[in-house]
Scaffold this active site. Structure first.
Site, mmCIF file in Angstrom:
data_model
loop_
_atom_site.group_PDB
_atom_site.id
_atom_site.type_symbol
_atom_site.label_atom_id
_atom_site.label_comp_id
_atom_site.label_asym_id
_atom_site.label_seq_id
_atom_site.Cartn_x
_atom_site.Cartn_y
_atom_site.Cartn_z
ATOM 1 N NE ARG A 55 -2.850 0.467 3.437
ATOM 2 C CZ ARG A 55 -2.698 1.327 4.464
ATOM 3 N NH1 ARG A 55 -2.792 2.635 4.243
ATOM 4 N NH2 ARG A 55 -2.458 0.889 5.686
ATOM 5 C CE1 TYR A 108 -15.276 16.037 -13.201
ATOM 6 C CE2 TYR A 108 -14.209 15.563 -11.087
ATOM 7 C CZ TYR A 108 -14.798 15.126 -12.270
ATOM 8 O OH TYR A 108 -14.889 13.782 -12.511
ATOM 9 C CG ASP A 180 -8.673 19.924 -11.413
ATOM 10 O OD1 ASP A 180 -7.815 19.512 -12.233
ATOM 11 O OD2 ASP A 180 -9.799 19.403 -11.305
ATOM 12 C CE LYS A 205 -11.229 13.837 -17.286
ATOM 13 N NZ LYS A 205 -11.418 13.259 -15.953
#
Length: 393
Positions: A55, A108, A180, A205
């Site tokens: 992890r 967003y 962002d 993206k």
């Protein structure tokens, strides 16, 4: 090292590649040790890209984190299973009960939902602000404001913010500046050169670039990197090494892909600008886009994502325009090799601090890597259907 060369070499140090071109996929949950000393040494160096437990990351994760840090700047990069997870966990790393957050009104939509549905339950207040506020942000900063969140350009309405001005004022009040930076993709806008403290991306993206991986990143300056890193780990955030391998491979073509996306998108936008059905082009490289002057000043280039506004609100005509498209598919993401289209009939339904000058439907386009003439032909036939419905109504 020039940017195009850095894109090819980022995250490919010998300690990750082991003599091959690409860092291998290392899948692991448990990491085993042969002695107490070896285990103690690994734990002591757990923040220095040493494998301790799956992890915390494997060599694949370390290679990708290093690559993103090299491209975007900062001191370190935390990884998340989606862009939304990157946004929400990065915010969570720095807020507590009683704090106040300033959130850009063009954010967003999932970011807004997080503020309104999760942060409120935690006792964290949010005030939305005009993306074009600039120096006016100071009037909204309260004694308990800890974080100013920007999204530039806005992912639907494309406003480009005055990032350095907002950052400078926020820092005067000891506020963290979080951005962002998905549209900038880490290479067209260098956030840490303009005062940003934490830069978040939906690597889903343009970093991945092939519409087949969900992935998020948050890169921080040295002052805030330890807190971001530790809190992300405590929230259980981790990513698949297979997905990270695809993201590393995507980085290698990021520069050339963005150049082609940019070239084709500008050609389509210029064509749309001449269409009588179009009221406004919302592309940061065009003067009609709010904040165009900041784009010219701060950005190295653009990409394939922009919007335009119809000059009529006939829903049947809009449906006819959208339904018959061949190359443009309707979808909520962007940044892949394919062209996408999204129709939004009421932009102001997802705003609260400002009213966007958009009386009629907005169309968001992602211009992919298809031949641009085929894309223009597809849109042209859409306008034919659109006008036919108007003529018959």
């Amino acid at each position: 090292m020039k940017q195009d060369t850095k894109i090819i070499n980022a995250g490919r140090s010998a300690k990750w590649t082991n003599g091959v071109v690409n860092p291998p996929i290392t899948r692991a949950s448990t990491v085993v040790f042969n002695s107490v000393a070896e285990m103690n040494n690994a734990v002591a160096n757990r923040h220095n890209q040493t494998m301790v437990y799956g992890r915390r990351g494997t060599t694949t994760a370390f290679a990708f984190s290093e690559a993103m840090t090299e491209l975007e700047g900062g001191a370190g990069c935390a990884l998340y299973p989606s862009g939304t997870a990157a946004i929400t966990n990065a915010i969570l790393a720095f807020v507590k009960q009683g704090d106040h957050v300033l959130m850009v009104d063009s954010a967003y939509e999932p970011t807004r939902d997080y503020c309104e549905k999760i942060l409120t339950k935690m006792g964290v207040a949010t005030t939305y602000y005009d993306p074009m506020i600039g120096a006016g942000i100071e009037a909204l900063i309260q004694d308990n404001t800890v974080l100013v969140f920007l999204e530039s350009p806005g992912s639907i309405t494309m406003e480009v913010q005055d990032v350095p001005t907002i950052s400078a004022i926020a820092h005067q009040h000891d506020c963290i500046v979080m951005l962002d930076n998905t549209w900038g993709a880490g290479i067209n806008f260098k956030p840490f050169d303009y005062g940003v403290d934490v830069s978040v991306q939906a690597a889903t993206k343009y970093i991945v670039g092939h519409s087949d991986v969900m992935l998020g990143t948050a890169t921080a300056v040295e002052k805030y990197w330890p807190q971001l890193r530790d809190y992300s780990y405590l929230m259980g955030q981790c990513t698949s090494p297979d997905d990270l391998y695809l993201a590393l491979r995507g980085i290698r073509t990021l520069g050339i892909r963005l150049k082609q996306h940019q070239q084709s998108a500008i050609k389509v936008a210029q064509w749309l600008q001449q269409r009588p059905e179009v009221a406004k082009i919302l592309h940061p490289a065009f003067e009609s886009c709010p904040g165009h002057e900041f784009f010219k000043r701060d950005f190295n280039g653009s990409n394939g994502l922009f919007s335009f506004v119809f000059n009529c609100g006939n829903k049947a005509a809009l449906t006819a325009f959208l339904d018959g498209l061949h190359h443009f598919k309707m979808g909520y993401s962007w940044g892949g090799f394919e062209s996408l289209i999204l129709g939004i009939t009421n932009v102001n339904s997802i705003r609260s601090a400002t009213t966007f000058d958009c009386e009629f439907p907005l169309i968001r386009l992602h211009i992919g890597l298809e031949d641009v003439d085929d894309l223009i032909d597809d849109l042209s036939k859409g306008f034919e259907r659109y006008n036919q419905v108007l003529a018959n109504s």
